[in-house]
Design a protein around this motif. Structure first.
Motif, PDB file in Angstrom:
ATOM      1  N   THR A 187     -10.153  -3.891  -2.756  1.00 39.57           N
ATOM      2  CA  THR A 187      -8.774  -4.311  -3.005  1.00 39.57           C
ATOM      3  C   THR A 187      -7.799  -3.367  -2.321  1.00 39.57           C
ATOM      4  O   THR A 187      -8.152  -2.235  -1.959  1.00 39.57           O
ATOM      5  CB  THR A 187      -8.463  -4.321  -4.517  1.00 39.57           C
ATOM      6  OG1 THR A 187      -8.528  -2.970  -5.004  1.00 39.57           O
ATOM      7  CG2 THR A 187      -9.441  -5.197  -5.266  1.00 39.57           C
ATOM      8  N   CYS A 188      -6.571  -3.836  -2.172  1.00 36.53           N
ATOM      9  CA  CYS A 188      -5.530  -2.995  -1.587  1.00 36.53           C
ATOM     10  C   CYS A 188      -5.273  -1.763  -2.447  1.00 36.53           C
ATOM     11  O   CYS A 188      -4.955  -0.692  -1.933  1.00 36.53           O
ATOM     12  CB  CYS A 188      -4.224  -3.797  -1.424  1.00 36.53           C
ATOM     13  SG  CYS A 188      -4.171  -4.783   0.092  1.00 36.53           S
ATOM     14  N   SER A 247     -15.172  -5.930  12.273  1.00 40.83           N
ATOM     15  CA  SER A 247     -15.931  -7.044  11.690  1.00 40.83           C
ATOM     16  C   SER A 247     -15.101  -8.324  11.616  1.00 40.83           C
ATOM     17  O   SER A 247     -15.651  -9.421  11.586  1.00 40.83           O
ATOM     18  CB  SER A 247     -16.419  -6.664  10.292  1.00 40.83           C
ATOM     19  OG  SER A 247     -15.334  -6.527   9.391  1.00 40.83           O
ATOM     20  N   GLU A 248     -13.763  -8.167  11.585  1.00 40.90           N
ATOM     21  CA  GLU A 248     -12.877  -9.334  11.500  1.00 40.90           C
ATOM     22  C   GLU A 248     -12.343  -9.747  12.877  1.00 40.90           C
ATOM     23  O   GLU A 248     -11.479 -10.624  12.975  1.00 40.90           O
ATOM     24  CB  GLU A 248     -11.693  -9.017  10.574  1.00 40.90           C
ATOM     25  CG  GLU A 248     -12.058  -8.714   9.141  1.00 40.90           C
ATOM     26  CD  GLU A 248     -12.514  -9.949   8.391  1.00 40.90           C
ATOM     27  OE1 GLU A 248     -12.176 -11.065   8.838  1.00 40.90           O
ATOM     28  OE2 GLU A 248     -13.205  -9.808   7.361  1.00 40.90           O
ATOM     29  N   ALA A 264       1.491  -0.205   8.861  1.00 36.46           N
ATOM     30  CA  ALA A 264       1.759  -1.627   8.647  1.00 36.46           C
ATOM     31  C   ALA A 264       0.861  -2.190   7.542  1.00 36.46           C
ATOM     32  O   ALA A 264       1.309  -2.935   6.667  1.00 36.46           O
ATOM     33  CB  ALA A 264       1.548  -2.406   9.943  1.00 36.46           C
ATOM     34  N   ILE A 265      -0.415  -1.827   7.578  1.00 36.83           N
ATOM     35  CA  ILE A 265      -1.356  -2.327   6.569  1.00 36.83           C
ATOM     36  C   ILE A 265      -1.068  -1.703   5.206  1.00 36.83           C
ATOM     37  O   ILE A 265      -1.138  -2.365   4.175  1.00 36.83           O
ATOM     38  CB  ILE A 265      -2.805  -2.058   7.020  1.00 36.83           C
ATOM     39  CG1 ILE A 265      -3.122  -2.923   8.259  1.00 36.83           C
ATOM     40  CG2 ILE A 265      -3.796  -2.359   5.896  1.00 36.83           C
ATOM     41  CD1 ILE A 265      -4.420  -2.587   8.932  1.00 36.83           C
ATOM     42  N   ALA A 282      -4.912  -7.844  -3.444  1.00 33.89           N
ATOM     43  CA  ALA A 282      -5.402  -8.576  -2.274  1.00 33.89           C
ATOM     44  C   ALA A 282      -6.644  -7.887  -1.690  1.00 33.89           C
ATOM     45  O   ALA A 282      -6.827  -6.680  -1.836  1.00 33.89           O
ATOM     46  CB  ALA A 282      -4.312  -8.668  -1.212  1.00 33.89           C
ATOM     47  N   LYS A 283      -7.502  -8.656  -1.039  1.00 32.19           N
ATOM     48  CA  LYS A 283      -8.691  -8.093  -0.397  1.00 32.19           C
ATOM     49  C   LYS A 283      -8.294  -7.456   0.927  1.00 32.19           C
ATOM     50  O   LYS A 283      -7.530  -8.027   1.708  1.00 32.19           O
ATOM     51  CB  LYS A 283      -9.741  -9.177  -0.160  1.00 32.19           C
ATOM     52  CG  LYS A 283     -10.254  -9.830  -1.448  1.00 32.19           C
ATOM     53  CD  LYS A 283     -10.889  -8.802  -2.385  1.00 32.19           C
ATOM     54  CE  LYS A 283     -11.467  -9.477  -3.627  1.00 32.19           C
ATOM     55  NZ  LYS A 283     -12.031  -8.490  -4.563  1.00 32.19           N
ATOM     56  N   LEU A 284      -8.841  -6.283   1.178  1.00 31.22           N
ATOM     57  CA  LEU A 284      -8.479  -5.520   2.369  1.00 31.22           C
ATOM     58  C   LEU A 284      -8.799  -6.279   3.649  1.00 31.22           C
ATOM     59  O   LEU A 284      -8.022  -6.263   4.612  1.00 31.22           O
ATOM     60  CB  LEU A 284      -9.198  -4.161   2.349  1.00 31.22           C
ATOM     61  CG  LEU A 284      -8.845  -3.186   3.459  1.00 31.22           C
ATOM     62  CD1 LEU A 284      -7.338  -2.922   3.506  1.00 31.22           C
ATOM     63  CD2 LEU A 284      -9.606  -1.866   3.249  1.00 31.22           C
ATOM     64  N   GLY A 285      -9.934  -6.948   3.682  1.00 32.34           N
ATOM     65  CA  GLY A 285     -10.318  -7.704   4.876  1.00 32.34           C
ATOM     66  C   GLY A 285      -9.313  -8.792   5.199  1.00 32.34           C
ATOM     67  O   GLY A 285      -8.968  -9.014   6.363  1.00 32.34           O
ATOM     68  N   ALA A 286      -8.814  -9.479   4.171  1.00 31.27           N
ATOM     69  CA  ALA A 286      -7.840 -10.558   4.381  1.00 31.27           C
ATOM     70  C   ALA A 286      -6.527 -10.007   4.903  1.00 31.27           C
ATOM     71  O   ALA A 286      -5.875 -10.610   5.759  1.00 31.27           O
ATOM     72  CB  ALA A 286      -7.619 -11.319   3.078  1.00 31.27           C
ATOM     73  N   VAL A 287      -6.116  -8.859   4.393  1.00 29.43           N
ATOM     74  CA  VAL A 287      -4.860  -8.253   4.850  1.00 29.43           C
ATOM     75  C   VAL A 287      -4.968  -7.835   6.309  1.00 29.43           C
ATOM     76  O   VAL A 287      -4.078  -8.094   7.129  1.00 29.43           O
ATOM     77  CB  VAL A 287      -4.500  -7.040   3.969  1.00 29.43           C
ATOM     78  CG1 VAL A 287      -3.313  -6.280   4.563  1.00 29.43           C
ATOM     79  CG2 VAL A 287      -4.174  -7.495   2.558  1.00 29.43           C
TER      80      VAL A 287
END
Length: 231
Positions: free
Chosen positions: A171-172, A193-194, A207-208, A218-223
């Motif tokens: 998670t964030c 990976s993304e 920014a992230i 929120a999920k880190l990968g999605a962000v």
């Protein structure tokens, strides 16, 4: 103070006084520190070609996320601007605290006078009761603060243990609790990976961080995936 947090503070201070502050006449009568912060943010975004984002923000403070992201990028890229903005935020925060303190003193005095005129209870008894009530309140608050601190330390330790293995599914909140080196390594690994390029850019981390600060669950990968093609 890191770039993301400084940007959040600047946006939060301005948002508390918008949309009224966008009016030139109102701004001319307001505190100089608050007007200076408004100008330093607005002029920078205009110079960066982001006037539209700032105008949207002044009309509706809920549109502050984009302004915060743009400010965070500007801060990370320009140390001189970072120093100027930090000084402006500090002055504006000081003025806000002063206004709050004065308002509380005036309100407290007015209420106290009204009660004093209408209350026929013996003054010595009232002072004794107030002293006892204050003591009990202080003790209760101290106990609450101690319990909260213990829980905070336990939660932080747990988060740090988890954060050392940050992944796309983290998670964030876990990301923001990690140290900067761990955050940077996680961004690079997850971005690869993304299929998100440019994760090594100095703009990527602030920014992230800023995006995560408004979405702790929120999920880190999605962000990170949202920034594809932006670095």
């Amino acid at each position: 103070m890191d770039a993301a947090r400084l940007a959040v503070n600047a946006v939060s201070i301005l948002a508390a006084h918008l949309p009224e502050l966008a009016d030139d006449a109102v701004r001319a009568k307001t505190d100089a520190a608050l007007g200076a912060l408004y100008d330093i943010v607005g002029k920078r975004l205009a110079a960066d070609g982001a006037t539209a984002a700032f105008v949207d923000f002044t009309k509706d403070p809920d549109n502050g996320r984009q302004v915060g992201r743009l400010l965070s990028n500007a801060i990370a890229a320009d140390p001189n601007y970072r120093a100027r903005l930090a000084a402006a935020v500090a002055r504006a925060e000081g003025d806000d605290r002063s206004r709050t303190s004065v308002s509380q003193r005036v309100s407290g005095g007015t209420v106290g006078n009204m009660i004093g005129r209408d209350n026929n209870v013996d003054n010595s008894v009232r002072r004794t009761n107030n002293t006892g009530g204050i003591f009990v309140t202080v003790v209760v608050l101290a106990v609450i603060a101690l319990v909260a601190y213990v829980l905070y330390l336990g939660g932080r330790a747990a988060y740090r243990a988890i954060s050392q293995g940050l992944s796309a599914g983290s998670t964030c909140a876990q990301f923001l609790d990690a140290d900067q080196d761990t955050e940077q390594r996680a961004i690079v690994k997850i971005a690869a990976s993304e299929n998100v390029g440019g994760a090594g850019s100095p703009l990527a981390l602030p920014a992230i961080r800023y995006d995560c600060s408004s979405e702790p669950d929120a999920k880190l990968g999605a962000v990170i995936a949202k920034f594809r093609g932006q670095f």
